[in-house]
Design an enzyme around this catalytic site. Structure first.
Site, PDB file in Angstrom:
ATOM      1  N   GLN B 654       3.216   5.839  -1.438  1.00 14.68           N
ATOM      2  CA  GLN B 654       2.832   4.440  -1.294  1.00 14.68           C
ATOM      3  C   GLN B 654       3.977   3.518  -1.674  1.00 14.68           C
ATOM      4  OE1 GLN B 654       0.022   2.242  -0.502  1.00 14.68           O
ATOM      5  NE2 GLN B 654       0.128   4.032   0.792  1.00 14.68           N
ATOM      6  N   GLU B 721       0.394  -2.501  -2.927  1.00 13.89           N
ATOM      7  CA  GLU B 721       1.216  -3.632  -2.485  1.00 13.89           C
ATOM      8  C   GLU B 721       2.490  -3.863  -3.286  1.00 13.89           C
ATOM      9  OE1 GLU B 721      -1.717  -6.875  -0.930  1.00 13.89           O
ATOM     10  OE2 GLU B 721      -2.828  -5.464  -2.170  1.00 13.89           O
TER      11      GLU B 721
END
Ligand code: FAD
Lengths: 289, 757
Positions: B654, B721
């Site tokens: 990620q 994020e």
């Protein structure tokens, strides 16, 4: 909007002479090789043609072979084939550099040299190589075979000197005794349409360098077609002054602003590339500076 | 240090002498399905009598629709139906609100009137027996509009802009102290304007919806980041009871925010399926994805920063001018990071929003954080040169034990360790602070850094855990895996509680009929659904213990339940470990196919009085070609403090993915609109550049991996994020260090640099 494939007509040529006949009897038909350009324009809905002639099966157009004192590359030769060809490696290594920079592996497996020429994009990556190599394009039709110098091939933006019923059969590349140079500049590191692309050849012999024909410089993405910078070549041959040559080059090109680059960038980088190349390859410039 | 572990390994915990599955670098549970093509995405369900729908779009950017000339298309053999505003079903008004899970992406229903707000807006849909015919039909339809003057230029529209008075309930502007006064009295003053372009999410999997009616039940195979939200919106809008609508989204090929809420094409698919009483599939083309499914709006950020000579911030002003559509009040809140990282007594954060005839913008990975940090972290870099201070030292000077925004202690913060570990891995010490001094093989070399941040967000979430009589288990939740690893991490959480191997557990996600979960956005899935999985698994074990102590043929019969726990697939009596019962035996003997626990976990008040926020330190090395201006990121390091790590491998992926996306933001991505027509010029992956493998350098991601127990029972904060947030600034700062040229306008393309080289 994407054109519906079911509305397209796809003809198959059994032999080269059959292909010539189809080209003659079906005005407006478009020959297809790897389809890597054609399919993009069909997908964007910008291609109006609805009838196509598939050349892919014509293996005689795929050969890469020495013919006396030139190398003949069939129009259907793919980039993968070119990259792995020993003859190309010996004869014109800058074509391998150009081919390796095109698309990704999938495109290299399907895309052909003839397609790059036929498509005629000013950003076509092999075109400056062919221009600097003074290649000859071999065309064929029911009328026979004719040869045309690559540097006379394009007549305007995506326009060329072919008759509508002609096919590109091969490209002939004469011996290049000089040092070859290729450089592609894109925004990202791969899968990029060139912002600017340059190919050049220069003899290693300082005497010969004064002969303009020993210096050949070609650029892509700087004008409506690939261009040979003839006046820049002459300027360099005459006095070897790079600053003067850069000025001449700027008067020879007509770059535009588009979504990939600005005209100013293209001018600056064209001049910089010229200097970089000259600095690296010219023994004369090395001695002088 | 980079984790280079290929084999799934788990940590031995000495205390319980049991395996710790949380954190183990397990391979993705969905990996094999995806690499072998078995994973079915929204457009991959081969249904009988499928109808293909292709949206018809407006060529005009504003005005109104006069008519659709459909005759030629209707005559095409195989065309079944042309949906237009004239025959479209009436849609019911809905709440359209995030809190009640009814948020629409575009605050207007399709085909209910003739108004046109942007080029590419749907004005109809062609439905046919094959995709080919539907495309051809859509091509043949002439859309006749009455065009009005369109608002296409931000600068021209500035006089008509508005000043939003809140951002998700936080009053705007944000004011602390007195900026003007403090700024005019401060020793060092810097001002600069930073701009970022419109960007598009462009996930690999396009938006797609397959709508199937079964009587008065509707199933939608939908590519979405929120099956529950989609279920509510579609049911309410079509006037159906919510239990009659089911959304299935087993796999999502990337979303990055654009699949968070329902866009109009989903309703077009459902409406057409209702009319034809056949399954209908709508897949957007890449070009349609540029118009009607959101984007990150452009920002123009004016920053002023005041500091003491020693590098203590005294005043900051951050004014952002950004854009939205005429349909929604979207705000790209670029001032967020400015409010919430560094302590500064005098602050003014404000916004101004211009309405344009573009589609509605939407959240795109770290909305506000990554645009805002580009500006803030670039300006801090500029300040570090003005003050002759190391950029890291400048940042350390301005950190505080309390959050600058709420003046509360951090629930848990290890930001200093991020700088420390990051600079060690990256080799920050070897950097010559003077710009334009480092060179390698004819390239100018630059090193830059920036802070990364993302707030800790969580929402209520639910899950069910089933222990089956064959000794396996299932986790069920209406959350969704966007390719992030949720299938895998949820199993790991259950495994840790159930004390069985995660290889014996299957996660079932992406179905609105499972226990409800929030949108997979705001990096909140792990922190919201994870605790529910943990609690559900605990309940399942508890239920099993209850059965066993009431079961007279069990060796645990009548033993005190608080002394029984799960270990290695068994229930074990603490005082006499020879008394054990295997899960499946208890179930079989009691004729139970399974036993389950279900849990709905709301954020509790344990984090009250604290600010929850993740931080990180990001480093980039660039090489710049002095003659061509070409920039390549050659190395990146990111160290993140995101609470507990659920799976070292998926977490690392990620973070790396976010960082590579950051290279796109820094160097490549920019949406270009035709200034005359308002249509997107870069509506394909040839003209909209994202990094390819050759642009992706050696990227190292590492984590502090310390739990944040105040935030939730797992101590996890989520990390979808944060990876992208500091990259653009770190890259811009590296470019400055390499060249001495400060580019304040993204993306940093060779054209912008070359002017100065
Ligand atoms: C993803 C992608 C990446 C790409 N990257 C690059 C790149 O980096 N650099 C680059 O230069 N190009 C690139 N291209 C463009 C394209 O791949 C090349 O131009 C390729 O050489 C075209 O060859 P083709 O055989 O596929 O041509 P086709 O698409 O089959 O044909 C192209 C044109 O040539 C004509 N033609 C083909 N063969 C003949 C023939 N024998 N006689 C007469 N006319 C003929 C066709 O009628 C047509 O007009 C890319 C394309 C894609 C889709």
């Amino acid at each position: 909007m994407r054109a519906a494939l079911s509305t397209l007509k796809f003809l198959e040529a059994g032999s080269l002479s059959h292909a010539f006949k189809i080209m003659k009897t079906h005005p407006g038909i478009m020959p297809t090789a790897g389809c890597t350009d054609i399919y993009v324009s069909l997908n964007f809905g910008t291609l109006k043609v609805r009838e196509f002639l598939n050349l892919w099966g014509l293996s005689e157009l795929r050969k890469i072979q020495m013919k006396g004192d030139y190398l003949s590359i069939g129009s259907l030769a793919t980039y993968t084939q070119i990259i792995h060809s020993d003859s190309v490696k010996k004869w014109i290594p800058m074509l391998i550099q150009a081919s390796s920079s095109i698309g990704g592996m999938q495109i290299q497996n399907r895309g052909t040299l003839g397609g790059n020429i036929g498509n005629g994009s000013p950003a076509g990556d092999t075109l400056p190589v062919l221009a600097a190599a003074e290649a000859v394009v071999v065309l064929g039709s029911t009328e026979g075979i004719r040869r045309i110098s690559f540097n006379m091939f394009y007549t305007g933006y995506r326009k060329n000197a072919m008759n509508p019923e002609e096919l590109i059969l091969s490209v002939e590349i004469p011996r290049i005794k000089s040092q070859q140079w290729y450089r592609k500049v894109g925004t990202r590191a791969a899968q990029a349409i060139s912002k600017i692309v340059m190919a050049a050849v220069l003899s290693k012999d300082p005497e010969e360098q004064q002969d303009p024909r020993r210096i050949r410089i070609a650029f892509g993405s700087l004008a409506p077609t690939v261009i040979r910078a003839f006046r820049t070549e002459t300027a360099l041959a005459e006095n070897g002054n790079i600053t003067e040559a850069q000025k001449t080059l700027l008067s020879e090109i007509q770059p535009i602003d588009d979504i990939r680059s600005t005209a100013l960038y293209r001018q600056t980088v064209a001049a910089n590339l010229l200097a970089e190349w000259w600095g690296k390859v010219s023994p004369r410039s090395l001695i002088k500076s | 240090m980079t984790l280079k572990i290929n084999e799934p390994k788990a940590k031995e915990s000495t205390m319980a002498k049991a395996v710790q599955w949380i954190g183990a670098p397990l391979d993705r549970a969905d990996g094999e399905l995806k690499t072998t093509g078995k994973a079915r995405y929204a457009a991959d369900f081969p249904l009988e009598r499928m109808v293909y729908g292709v949206p018809i779009v407006s060529p005009a950017a504003s005005g109104s629709l006069i008519k659709l000339e459909v005759e030629a298309a209707e005559k095409l053999p195989g065309v079944l139906f042309i949906l237009t505003h004239e025959n479209a079903k009436k849609i019911f008004p809905i709440q359209n609100d995030f809190g009640t899970a009814t948020k629409l992406a575009e605050g207007r229903f399709p085909l209910q009137d003739k108004k046109i707000y942007y080029a590419g807006q749907y004005v109809g849909l062609a439905a046919a027996e094959t995709l080919e015919i539907a495309q051809e039909a859509a091509r043949l339809i002439k859309v006749i509009c009455k065009e009005e003057r369109s608002a296409l230029d931000s600068e021209e529209e500035l006089p008509y802009s508005y000043f939003p008075d809140n951002n998700w309930g936080t009053p705007l502007p944000v004011i602390r102290g007195n900026f003007e006064k403090a700024f005019s009295n401060t020793e060092v003053q810097l001002k600069a304007v930073y701009t970022t372009p419109v960007e598009h999410h462009n996930p690999m999997e396009p938006h797609a919806c397959t709508a199937v009616w079964d009587g008065d039940n509707l199933i939608l195979y939908e590519s979405t980041q929120w099956v529950v939200g989609a279920r509510n919106v579609v049911a309410d809008a079509l006037g159906l009871p919510r239990e009659k609508v089911r959304i299935i989204s087993h796999f999502v090929g990337g979303g990055f925010g654009c699949k968070g809420f329902v866009w109009p094409h989903t309703l077009l698919a459902a409406m057409t399926a209702m009319h034809l009483k056949r399954p209908v599939k709508v897949v957007l083309s890449r070009s349609q994805m540029a118009a009607g499914v959101g984007h990150r709006p452009a920002t123009h950020q004016e920053l002023s920063i005041g500091s003491s000579k020693q590098g203590k911030l005294t005043a900051i002003k951050h004014h952002t001018i950004t854009q939205t559509s005429f349909l929604d009040d979207f705000l790209e809140a670029a001032g967020g990071p400015t409010q919430s990282i560094y302590s500064c007594p005098n602050l003014l954060v404000s916004y101004q929003v211009v309405r344009l005839n573009h589609g509605t913008p939407t959240f795109m990975r770290a909305p506000g954080e990554c645009t805002g940090l580009f500006a803030l972290e670039s300006l801090l870099d500029e300040l570090s040169y003005t003050l002759n201070l190391d950029p890291i030292e400048l940042r350390l000077n301005n950190l505080s034990d309390k959050s600058p925004e709420e003046e509360l202690p951090w629930s848990n913060s290890h930001i200093k360790e991020c700088y420390e570990l990051g600079s060690k891995i990256f080799g920050w010490k070897e950097r010559n602070p003077k710009p334009k001094t480092m060179k390698r093989k004819g390239f100018l070399v630059g090193l830059g850094m920036a802070t990364a941040m993302f707030p800790g967000v969580r929402s209520p979430g639910a899950a069910k855990v089933k222990i089956l009589s064959d000794g396996t288990a299932e986790v069920l939740s209406a959350t969704q895996d966007l390719g992030t690893g949720t299938y895998t991490t949820m199993k790991q959480i259950a495994a840790e509680v159930l004390r069985i191997s995660p290889h014996r557990i299957v996660s079932k996600l992406g179905d609105s009929s499972y226990p409800p979960a929030p949108v997979s956005g705001g990096s909140m899935t792990s922190a919201s659904v994870g605790p529910a999985v943990k609690s559900a698994a605990e309940k399942a074990i508890e239920a099993l213990i209850h059965i066993s102590i009431k079961d007279s043929s069990s060796c645990l019969y009548h033993l005190p339940l608080e002394k029984i726990h799960a270990a290695d697939g068994k229930l074990v009596y603490q005082d006499d470990p020879s008394k054990t019962e295997i899960f499946e035996e208890i179930l079989k003997r009691n004729n139970l196919s399974h036993i389950e626990g279900e849990s709905f976990v709301k954020p509790d008040n344990s984090a009250e009085g604290y600010t929850v926020q993740s931080h990180g330190a990001q480093f980039a090395e660039v090489e710049v070609h002095p003659l061509l201006g070409q920039i390549r990121v050659t190395r990146m390091v990111g160290v993140f403090d995101v609470g507990r790590i659920l799976n070292q491998k998926t977490a690392r992926s990620q973070a790396i993915g976010g960082m590579i996306m950051g290279i796109g933001m820094a160097l490549h991505e920019k949406t270009v609109y035709d200034p005359r027509t308002g249509r997107v010029v870069t509506d394909n992956l040839c003209d909209y550049l994202i990094p390819v493998m050759a642009d992706s350098p050696a990227v190292e991601a590492d984590f502090i991996d310390k739990p944040d127990p105040r935030f939730n029972s797992l101590g996890v904060r989520g990390l979808g994020e944060i990876g992208i947030t500091g990259v653009a600034a770190a890259t811009a700062n590296a470019v400055y260090h390499a060249t001495g040229i400060r580019i304040r306008d993204l993306p940093i393309t060779p054209d912008k640099l070359l002017k100065w080289l």
